[in-house]
Design a protein around this motif. Structure first.
Motif, PDB file in Angstrom:
ATOM      1  N   TYR A 142       0.853  -1.194   0.000  1.00 27.26           N
ATOM      2  CA  TYR A 142       0.000   0.000   0.000  1.00 27.26           C
ATOM      3  C   TYR A 142       0.888   1.243   0.000  1.00 27.26           C
ATOM      4  CZ  TYR A 142       1.058  -0.520   4.974  1.00 27.26           C
ATOM      5  OH  TYR A 142       1.714  -0.695   6.160  1.00 27.26           O
ATOM      6  N   ASP A 143       0.286   2.394  -0.255  1.00 25.06           N
ATOM      7  CA  ASP A 143       1.008   3.660  -0.316  1.00 25.06           C
ATOM      8  C   ASP A 143       1.176   4.227   1.090  1.00 25.06           C
ATOM      9  OD1 ASP A 143       1.863   6.292  -0.719  1.00 25.06           O
ATOM     10  OD2 ASP A 143       0.626   6.576  -2.489  1.00 25.06           O
ATOM     11  N   LYS A 144       2.400   4.521   1.492  1.00 15.56           N
ATOM     12  CA  LYS A 144       2.640   5.055   2.836  1.00 15.56           C
ATOM     13  C   LYS A 144       1.993   6.426   3.029  1.00 15.56           C
ATOM     14  CE  LYS A 144       7.103   7.303   1.920  1.00 15.56           C
ATOM     15  NZ  LYS A 144       8.552   7.324   2.286  1.00 15.56           N
ATOM     16  N   ASN A 145       1.684   7.101   1.936  1.00 14.02           N
ATOM     17  CA  ASN A 145       1.029   8.403   2.010  1.00 14.02           C
ATOM     18  C   ASN A 145      -0.488   8.302   1.974  1.00 14.02           C
ATOM     19  OD1 ASN A 145       3.467   9.990   2.030  1.00 14.02           O
ATOM     20  ND2 ASN A 145       3.710   9.439  -0.129  1.00 14.02           N
ATOM     21  N   GLU A 146      -0.993   7.088   2.124  1.00 20.84           N
ATOM     22  CA  GLU A 146      -2.442   6.856   2.095  1.00 20.84           C
ATOM     23  C   GLU A 146      -2.863   6.004   3.297  1.00 20.84           C
ATOM     24  OE1 GLU A 146      -4.737   8.036   0.185  1.00 20.84           O
ATOM     25  OE2 GLU A 146      -3.995   8.430  -1.834  1.00 20.84           O
ATOM     26  N   ILE A 147      -2.552   6.486   4.487  1.00 19.68           N
ATOM     27  CA  ILE A 147      -2.910   5.784   5.714  1.00 19.68           C
ATOM     28  C   ILE A 147      -4.022   6.568   6.426  1.00 19.68           C
ATOM     29  CG2 ILE A 147      -2.118   4.995   7.969  1.00 19.68           C
ATOM     30  CD1 ILE A 147       0.660   4.613   6.775  1.00 19.68           C
ATOM     31  N   TYR A 148      -5.113   5.860   6.737  1.00 16.83           N
ATOM     32  CA  TYR A 148      -6.286   6.449   7.379  1.00 16.83           C
ATOM     33  C   TYR A 148      -6.618   5.648   8.638  1.00 16.83           C
ATOM     34  CZ  TYR A 148      -6.686   8.569   2.764  1.00 16.83           C
ATOM     35  OH  TYR A 148      -6.422   9.244   1.590  1.00 16.83           O
ATOM     36  N   LEU A 149      -7.236   6.313   9.617  1.00 15.63           N
ATOM     37  CA  LEU A 149      -7.545   5.664  10.890  1.00 15.63           C
ATOM     38  C   LEU A 149      -9.024   5.737  11.213  1.00 15.63           C
ATOM     39  CD1 LEU A 149      -4.836   7.153  13.302  1.00 15.63           C
ATOM     40  CD2 LEU A 149      -4.598   5.242  11.730  1.00 15.63           C
ATOM     41  N   SER A 150      -9.496   4.730  11.920  1.00 18.74           N
ATOM     42  CA  SER A 150     -10.813   4.781  12.532  1.00 18.74           C
ATOM     43  C   SER A 150     -10.696   4.208  13.934  1.00 18.74           C
ATOM     44  CB  SER A 150     -11.844   3.994  11.710  1.00 18.74           C
ATOM     45  OG  SER A 150     -11.390   2.684  11.425  1.00 18.74           O
ATOM     46  N   GLY A 151     -11.562   4.660  14.822  1.00 21.89           N
ATOM     47  CA  GLY A 151     -11.519   4.165  16.180  1.00 21.89           C
ATOM     48  C   GLY A 151     -12.806   4.470  16.914  1.00 21.89           C
ATOM     49  N   SER A 152     -13.116   3.634  17.895  1.00 23.68           N
ATOM     50  CA  SER A 152     -14.347   3.788  18.659  1.00 23.68           C
ATOM     51  C   SER A 152     -14.041   3.964  20.143  1.00 23.68           C
ATOM     52  CB  SER A 152     -15.221   2.546  18.465  1.00 23.68           C
ATOM     53  OG  SER A 152     -16.337   2.555  19.330  1.00 23.68           O
ATOM     54  N   SER A 153     -14.720   4.911  20.776  1.00 24.82           N
ATOM     55  CA  SER A 153     -14.596   5.147  22.217  1.00 24.82           C
ATOM     56  C   SER A 153     -13.133   5.481  22.560  1.00 24.82           C
ATOM     57  CB  SER A 153     -15.111   3.933  22.985  1.00 24.82           C
ATOM     58  OG  SER A 153     -15.283   4.230  24.343  1.00 24.82           O
ATOM     59  N   ALA A 154     -12.459   4.663  23.372  1.00 31.94           N
ATOM     60  CA  ALA A 154     -11.040   4.919  23.643  1.00 31.94           C
ATOM     61  C   ALA A 154     -10.241   4.895  22.347  1.00 31.94           C
ATOM     62  CB  ALA A 154     -10.498   3.876  24.623  1.00 31.94           C
ATOM     63  N   GLY A 155     -10.684   4.089  21.392  1.00 32.00           N
ATOM     64  CA  GLY A 155     -10.020   4.055  20.087  1.00 32.00           C
ATOM     65  C   GLY A 155     -10.208   5.352  19.322  1.00 32.00           C
ATOM     66  N   GLY A 156     -11.362   6.015  19.531  1.00 34.29           N
ATOM     67  CA  GLY A 156     -11.566   7.327  18.932  1.00 34.29           C
ATOM     68  C   GLY A 156     -10.610   8.348  19.512  1.00 34.29           C
ATOM     69  N   HIS A 157     -10.407   8.269  20.826  1.00 31.78           N
ATOM     70  CA  HIS A 157      -9.424   9.140  21.486  1.00 31.78           C
ATOM     71  C   HIS A 157      -8.033   8.898  20.938  1.00 31.78           C
ATOM     72  CE1 HIS A 157      -6.216   9.347  24.591  1.00 31.78           C
ATOM     73  NE2 HIS A 157      -6.680  10.573  24.757  1.00 31.78           N
ATOM     74  N   LEU A 158      -7.645   7.618  20.830  1.00 25.76           N
ATOM     75  CA  LEU A 158      -6.308   7.291  20.340  1.00 25.76           C
ATOM     76  C   LEU A 158      -6.127   7.705  18.880  1.00 25.76           C
ATOM     77  CD1 LEU A 158      -5.924   3.804  22.057  1.00 25.76           C
ATOM     78  CD2 LEU A 158      -4.652   5.890  22.612  1.00 25.76           C
ATOM     79  N   ALA A 159      -7.177   7.558  18.075  1.00 25.77           N
ATOM     80  CA  ALA A 159      -7.097   7.998  16.679  1.00 25.77           C
ATOM     81  C   ALA A 159      -6.867   9.508  16.613  1.00 25.77           C
ATOM     82  CB  ALA A 159      -8.374   7.614  15.929  1.00 25.77           C
ATOM     83  N   MET A 160      -7.563  10.262  17.474  1.00 22.65           N
ATOM     84  CA  MET A 160      -7.368  11.709  17.499  1.00 22.65           C
ATOM     85  C   MET A 160      -5.952  12.051  17.934  1.00 22.65           C
ATOM     86  SD  MET A 160      -8.760  14.640  16.884  1.00 22.65           S
ATOM     87  CE  MET A 160     -10.515  14.267  16.833  1.00 22.65           C
ATOM     88  N   MET A 161      -5.419  11.329  18.912  1.00 19.81           N
ATOM     89  CA  MET A 161      -4.052  11.573  19.343  1.00 19.81           C
ATOM     90  C   MET A 161      -3.062  11.293  18.221  1.00 19.81           C
ATOM     91  SD  MET A 161      -4.041  12.891  22.312  1.00 19.81           S
ATOM     92  CE  MET A 161      -2.262  12.930  22.280  1.00 19.81           C
ATOM     93  N   MET A 162      -3.334  10.282  17.401  1.00 15.69           N
ATOM     94  CA  MET A 162      -2.460   9.986  16.266  1.00 15.69           C
ATOM     95  C   MET A 162      -2.513  11.130  15.249  1.00 15.69           C
ATOM     96  SD  MET A 162      -1.156   7.141  17.250  1.00 15.69           S
ATOM     97  CE  MET A 162      -1.466   7.721  18.936  1.00 15.69           C
ATOM     98  N   ALA A 163      -3.698  11.656  15.021  1.00 15.30           N
ATOM     99  CA  ALA A 163      -3.845  12.754  14.060  1.00 15.30           C
ATOM    100  C   ALA A 163      -3.131  14.014  14.523  1.00 15.30           C
ATOM    101  CB  ALA A 163      -5.326  13.053  13.824  1.00 15.30           C
ATOM    102  N   LEU A 164      -2.976  14.173  15.838  1.00 16.31           N
ATOM    103  CA  LEU A 164      -2.341  15.364  16.406  1.00 16.31           C
ATOM    104  C   LEU A 164      -0.857  15.161  16.711  1.00 16.31           C
ATOM    105  CD1 LEU A 164      -5.157  16.411  18.902  1.00 16.31           C
ATOM    106  CD2 LEU A 164      -4.666  17.406  16.669  1.00 16.31           C
ATOM    107  N   THR A 165      -0.314  14.051  16.283  1.00 10.35           N
ATOM    108  CA  THR A 165       1.095  13.749  16.561  1.00 10.35           C
ATOM    109  C   THR A 165       2.022  14.455  15.585  1.00 10.35           C
ATOM    110  OG1 THR A 165       0.621  11.581  17.536  1.00 10.35           O
ATOM    111  CG2 THR A 165       2.823  11.885  16.601  1.00 10.35           C
ATOM    112  N   ASP A 166       3.100  15.019  16.100  1.00 11.35           N
ATOM    113  CA  ASP A 166       4.158  15.581  15.264  1.00 11.35           C
ATOM    114  C   ASP A 166       5.120  14.444  14.943  1.00 11.35           C
ATOM    115  OD1 ASP A 166       6.249  16.853  14.054  1.00 11.35           O
ATOM    116  OD2 ASP A 166       6.487  18.408  15.585  1.00 11.35           O
ATOM    117  N   TRP A 167       4.941  13.837  13.784  1.00 13.61           N
ATOM    118  CA  TRP A 167       5.704  12.639  13.425  1.00 13.61           C
ATOM    119  C   TRP A 167       7.172  12.930  13.154  1.00 13.61           C
ATOM    120  CZ3 TRP A 167       3.290   8.383  14.655  1.00 13.61           C
ATOM    121  CH2 TRP A 167       1.885   8.381  14.680  1.00 13.61           C
ATOM    122  N   SER A 168       7.520  14.189  12.941  1.00 12.27           N
ATOM    123  CA  SER A 168       8.927  14.531  12.702  1.00 12.27           C
ATOM    124  C   SER A 168       9.773  14.288  13.950  1.00 12.27           C
ATOM    125  CB  SER A 168       9.053  15.987  12.253  1.00 12.27           C
ATOM    126  OG  SER A 168       8.720  16.884  13.305  1.00 12.27           O
TER     127      SER A 168
END
Length: 314
Positions: free
Chosen positions: A152-178
């Motif tokens: 798969y394309d490394k530039n095409e990664i998407y997340l889904s999560g429920s409840s605590a998983g929704g929280h963790l997905a949001m934390m991933m979206a807010l991560t400074d990966w650099s």
């Protein structure tokens, strides 16, 4: 289905008994076991189908901890030139469930030509929330770095999560990966966060915190709603990071008011930063079965994610 309206969290106004009920999603249903059985049965069916077609790689180790494994489901049909990956992060208040009963949506994504991964992580009290967040980050880094290997394309990664998983997905979206790898981009291109917790403050006041033992630092660092409104966390770079991530946020209509308010407040926080959020209250769904819509290709939730994945965000 209706649009979500912003309502402020009311936890400071609630006595302990009311607060604990407000953050107990099972208080809105008769028997949680019915839904856990659905998770298990649908996940077993998805795994059986994938195994029969040789489209499942199980227990891929993304770290040294025995809990740090993930399952990767390969697409059933020919995919577009740039293959895409949907990653699911399970819920369970950071202390229950695993990847094994959380792959119920795999077949839906495989049928649509997508890769689908489910992350396993350590649970509280064995792990702190800090460790859980970091494990999920390491899982995504692994998936990003091994994209070519798995097709798969490394530039095409998407997340889904429920409840605590929704929280963790949001934390991933807010991560400074650099801070972790050599990249200037957000490796998460879109998230679908369902019935998540985005302010941990009330959790620390309830029985839910007994296995978590949240510290003040963890509450501040892992509560997206507490991030500074102007800077959206320090450094300012994180404000730019989320502009390169698409957001879908939803919950079921049969949920406690505080769970609904957690999502509506997070939407308000994001849209205040001029970030577009696709949002909905989903009719005839509760905290536990709303996420099962990811297994139904015709559901609103699935359709929104498919639309999100068809867009390429630079």
């Amino acid at each position: 289905m209706s649009n979500i309206k912003h309502n402020r969290l009311r936890y400071q106004e609630l006595d302990l008994n009311t607060l604990e009920k407000a953050y107990s999603p099972s208080s809105c249903i008769d028997d949680i076991g019915v839904y856990i059985k659905q998770y298990i049965d649908l996940s077993d069916k998805a795994k059986k189908s994938a195994i029969e077609q040789g489209k499942l790689i199980s227990n891929i180790q993304y770290g040294s901890n025995p809990d740090e494994v993930l399952d990767l489901f390969m697409p059933f049909k020919a995919a577009p030139q740039k293959r895409k990956l949907q990653v699911y992060i399970h819920g369970g208040y950071w202390q229950e469930l695993s990847k094994d009963e959380s792959c119920f949506a795999a077949t839906n994504f495989q049928n649509s030509g997508y890769h689908f991964a489910v992350i396993n992580y350590s649970l509280a009290p064995k792990a702190s929330l800090t460790e859980i967040v970091e494990q999920n980050r390491q899982a995504l880094i692994f998936l990003y770095q091994h994209a070519d290997e798995y097709g798969y394309d490394k530039n095409e990664i998407y997340l889904s999560g429920s409840s605590a998983g929704g929280h963790l997905a949001m934390m991933m979206a807010l991560t400074d990966w650099s801070k972790y790898i050599e990249t200037e981009q957000n490796i998460v291109k879109g998230i679908c966060a369902v019935s998540g917790i985005y302010d941990l403050t009330p959790i620390a006041q309830t029985y839910i915190n007994e296995p978590l033992q949240l510290t003040e630092k963890e509450i501040a660092n892992y509560s997206p709603l507490l991030f500074d409104t102007e800077k959206l966390s320090v450094p300012l770079r994180e404000k730019e990071i989320i502009k390169h991530c698409a957001f879908i946020m939803a919950y079921g209509d049969t949920e406690t008011s505080e769970f609904k308010c957690q999502t509506s407040a997070m939407i308000h926080h994001l849209t205040g930063q001029k970030i577009k959020v696709t949002q909905a209250e989903i009719a005839q769904r509760n905290h536990f079965n709303v996420i099962l819509d990811l297994a139904d290709a015709e559901s609103w939730l699935s359709q929104q994610i498919f639309q999100q994945m068809k867009r390429y965000l630079n």
